[in-house]
Design a protein around this motif. Structure first.
Motif, PDB file in Angstrom:
ATOM      1  N   ALA A  17      25.028  40.609  27.782  1.00 53.36           N
ATOM      2  CA  ALA A  17      22.701  40.297  28.032  1.00 53.36           C
ATOM      3  C   ALA A  17      21.728  41.504  27.546  1.00 53.36           C
ATOM      4  N   ASN A  18      22.703  42.949  26.990  1.00 52.42           N
ATOM      5  CA  ASN A  18      21.359  44.020  25.811  1.00 52.42           C
ATOM      6  C   ASN A  18      21.427  42.952  24.388  1.00 52.42           C
ATOM      7  N   LEU A  19      22.484  42.219  24.124  1.00 55.49           N
ATOM      8  CA  LEU A  19      22.802  41.733  22.679  1.00 55.49           C
ATOM      9  C   LEU A  19      22.501  41.064  23.245  1.00 55.49           C
ATOM     10  N   LEU A  20      21.812  39.989  24.253  1.00 56.80           N
ATOM     11  CA  LEU A  20      20.863  38.596  23.906  1.00 56.80           C
ATOM     12  C   LEU A  20      19.237  38.590  24.302  1.00 56.80           C
ATOM     13  N   GLY A  24      15.474  37.460  22.407  1.00 55.55           N
ATOM     14  CA  GLY A  24      14.886  37.384  23.512  1.00 55.55           C
ATOM     15  C   GLY A  24      14.930  36.507  24.854  1.00 55.55           C
ATOM     16  N   LYS A  25      16.112  37.081  24.884  1.00 51.52           N
ATOM     17  CA  LYS A  25      16.767  36.699  26.298  1.00 51.52           C
ATOM     18  C   LYS A  25      17.198  36.802  26.920  1.00 51.52           C
ATOM     19  N   TYR A  26      16.971  36.832  28.599  1.00 54.55           N
ATOM     20  CA  TYR A  26      17.042  38.268  29.430  1.00 54.55           C
ATOM     21  C   TYR A  26      17.814  36.759  30.730  1.00 54.55           C
ATOM     22  N   ILE A  80      19.557  32.504  32.551  1.00 55.01           N
ATOM     23  CA  ILE A  80      19.723  33.206  30.747  1.00 55.01           C
ATOM     24  C   ILE A  80      17.687  32.324  30.501  1.00 55.01           C
ATOM     25  N   VAL A  81      16.732  32.908  30.478  1.00 59.35           N
ATOM     26  CA  VAL A  81      15.740  32.654  29.753  1.00 59.35           C
ATOM     27  C   VAL A  81      15.390  33.333  28.354  1.00 59.35           C
ATOM     28  N   ARG A  82      14.715  32.600  27.818  1.00 60.64           N
ATOM     29  CA  ARG A  82      13.692  32.331  26.796  1.00 60.64           C
ATOM     30  C   ARG A  82      13.080  32.754  27.003  1.00 60.64           C
ATOM     31  N   LEU A  83      12.772  33.631  25.688  1.00 60.20           N
ATOM     32  CA  LEU A  83      11.183  34.102  25.735  1.00 60.20           C
ATOM     33  C   LEU A  83      10.780  33.474  24.053  1.00 60.20           C
TER      34      LEU A  83
END
Length: 95
Positions: A17-20, A24-26, A80-83
């Protein structure tokens, strides 16, 4: 009708998750009944950001055992949400 606070249960803080997050993905643990649209709305309202996309998946339980008893961990739902590149969620930045 599910409230926005009930859709997002907790952020996922793992190495992957840290790499994502650098892209810009949470990653969030969400309610089992939550849909992609509900997750996007909840992230938008709670963190004042504008999500581009949302991927939702069900993570199956892993087999575990305790002494002579076998079982599984609970199944849960992950989003997984992309901003956009110029937006960040401040909750994650302090970690």
């Amino acid at each position: 009708m599910i409230r926005h606070e009930d859709v997002l249960l907790e952020p996922v803080l793992s190495e992957k998750a840290n790499l994502l997050r650098e892209e810009g993905k949470y990653v969030f643990k969400v309610a089992q009944s939550a849909t992609k649209i509900q997750v996007k709305e909840a992230v938008s309202k709670l963190f004042n950001v504008h999500p581009i996309s949302c991927n939702v998946m069900v993570v199956g339980g892993k087999p575990k055992r305790q002494r002579y008893h076998r079982g599984y961990t609970s199944t849960w739902k992950k989003a997984i949400v992309r901003l956009p590149k110029d937006e960040k969620i401040s909750l994650f930045e302090g970690v």
